[in-house]
Motif scaffolding. Structure first.
Motif, PDB file in Angstrom:
ATOM      1  N   GLU A  59       0.111  22.178 -73.157  1.00  0.00           N
ATOM      2  CA  GLU A  59      -0.102  21.278 -72.016  1.00  0.00           C
ATOM      3  C   GLU A  59       1.020  20.569 -71.450  1.00  0.00           C
ATOM      4  O   GLU A  59       0.711  20.778 -70.132  1.00  0.00           O
ATOM      5  CB  GLU A  59      -1.078  20.137 -72.758  1.00  0.00           C
ATOM      6  N   VAL A  60       1.824  20.519 -71.905  1.00  0.00           N
ATOM      7  CA  VAL A  60       3.403  19.743 -71.275  1.00  0.00           C
ATOM      8  C   VAL A  60       4.003  20.829 -70.618  1.00  0.00           C
ATOM      9  O   VAL A  60       3.688  20.136 -69.919  1.00  0.00           O
ATOM     10  CB  VAL A  60       4.184  18.668 -72.638  1.00  0.00           C
ATOM     11  N   ILE A  88       7.472  12.464 -69.792  1.00  0.00           N
ATOM     12  CA  ILE A  88       6.557  12.987 -69.348  1.00  0.00           C
ATOM     13  C   ILE A  88       6.065  13.494 -70.846  1.00  0.00           C
ATOM     14  O   ILE A  88       4.404  13.368 -70.217  1.00  0.00           O
ATOM     15  CB  ILE A  88       7.418  14.736 -68.119  1.00  0.00           C
ATOM     16  N   SER A  89       6.498  14.263 -71.454  1.00  0.00           N
ATOM     17  CA  SER A  89       5.869  15.182 -72.501  1.00  0.00           C
ATOM     18  C   SER A  89       4.704  13.686 -72.886  1.00  0.00           C
ATOM     19  O   SER A  89       4.070  13.565 -73.055  1.00  0.00           O
ATOM     20  CB  SER A  89       6.569  15.372 -73.554  1.00  0.00           C
ATOM     21  N   ARG A  90       5.206  12.931 -73.522  1.00  0.00           N
ATOM     22  CA  ARG A  90       4.797  11.758 -73.812  1.00  0.00           C
ATOM     23  C   ARG A  90       3.469  10.635 -73.296  1.00  0.00           C
ATOM     24  O   ARG A  90       2.678  11.183 -73.794  1.00  0.00           O
ATOM     25  CB  ARG A  90       6.429  10.600 -74.341  1.00  0.00           C
ATOM     26  N   ARG A  91       3.753  11.047 -71.867  1.00  0.00           N
ATOM     27  CA  ARG A  91       2.553  10.538 -70.517  1.00  0.00           C
ATOM     28  C   ARG A  91       1.250  11.758 -71.500  1.00  0.00           C
ATOM     29  O   ARG A  91       0.435  10.968 -71.225  1.00  0.00           O
ATOM     30  CB  ARG A  91       3.263  10.503 -70.163  1.00  0.00           C
ATOM     31  N   VAL A  92       1.929  13.102 -71.294  1.00  0.00           N
ATOM     32  CA  VAL A  92       0.826  13.682 -71.517  1.00  0.00           C
ATOM     33  C   VAL A  92       0.276  14.292 -72.813  1.00  0.00           C
ATOM     34  O   VAL A  92      -1.451  13.886 -72.931  1.00  0.00           O
ATOM     35  CB  VAL A  92       1.503  15.262 -70.997  1.00  0.00           C
ATOM     36  N   ILE A  93       1.113  13.753 -73.315  1.00  0.00           N
ATOM     37  CA  ILE A  93       0.371  13.430 -75.072  1.00  0.00           C
ATOM     38  C   ILE A  93      -0.489  12.807 -75.400  1.00  0.00           C
ATOM     39  O   ILE A  93      -1.330  12.831 -75.835  1.00  0.00           O
ATOM     40  CB  ILE A  93       1.412  13.965 -75.599  1.00  0.00           C
TER      41      ILE A  93
END
Length: 185
Positions: A59-60, A88-93
């Motif tokens: 998803e990231v 960005i990864s942290r927000r998406v996850i």
């Protein structure tokens, strides 16, 4: 740390659609995104299996390529690319984990305390368990736990919402978790 020359060239190649650029990008940053997925779940006291982790990582990367690499095009280049991708990864996850716990998607994670020999636990049971534990906490603690673990808010966002200093959020979360775990509430 600023943007390295290697990352600048890799980014430019991706944005230009150069051959193998995306594969090189994924090869370079896959480990970082996997680490962020594990850490983000762990920091929310959630247990994710390998398949779920892979879904989060995918998803990231889908987010990064969406709309002709719009997220990568917004990178201002005033930090390292790894730092930007971590955020960005942290927000998406976090958004995905939060939405799964709030019931808007198929359950993808479960509280670590519930990941035991009983097998998969449905999202509804997880949510009921979390709500039960929250009602046994002091209202201020419950608000902070809810905002952090269920809504995915940052310490900064929580501090603004509840009027506490950012440095007080972590210790309060630790005490609340201990109370819930040890039945001290």
């Amino acid at each position: 740390m600023s943007l390295s020359e290697i990352d600048r060239l890799l980014l430019e190649r991706c944005l230009a659609g150069a051959p193998r650029a995306w594969q090189d990008f994924v090869d370079r940053f896959l480990g970082l995104v996997v680490h962020v997925a594990k850490h983000t779940a762990s920091s929310r006291n959630l247990s994710i299996d390998e398949s779920t982790r892979d879904d989060l990582v995918a998803e990231v990367f889908l987010t990064l390529v969406a709309n002709d690499y719009a997220v990568l095009r917004r990178f201002r280049r005033n930090s390292s690319l790894a730092t930007y991708l971590t955020v960005i990864s942290r927000r998406v996850i976090a958004r995905r984990l939060t939405s799964s716990l709030n019931g808007s998607t198929q359950a993808i994670a479960q509280p670590a305390a519930m990941a035991d020999h009983r097998g998969p636990v449905t999202r509804l049971e997880n949510r009921e368990e979390v709500q039960s534990l929250l009602t046994r906490l002091d209202p201020d603690e419950a608000d902070v736990v809810r905002m952090y673990h269920l809504e995915g808010k940052s310490y900064h966002e929580i501090s603004l919402a509840v009027g506490m200093t950012e440095n007080s959020i972590g210790p309060l979360l630790s005490r609340a978790r201990a109370k819930m775990r040890d039945g001290q509430v």
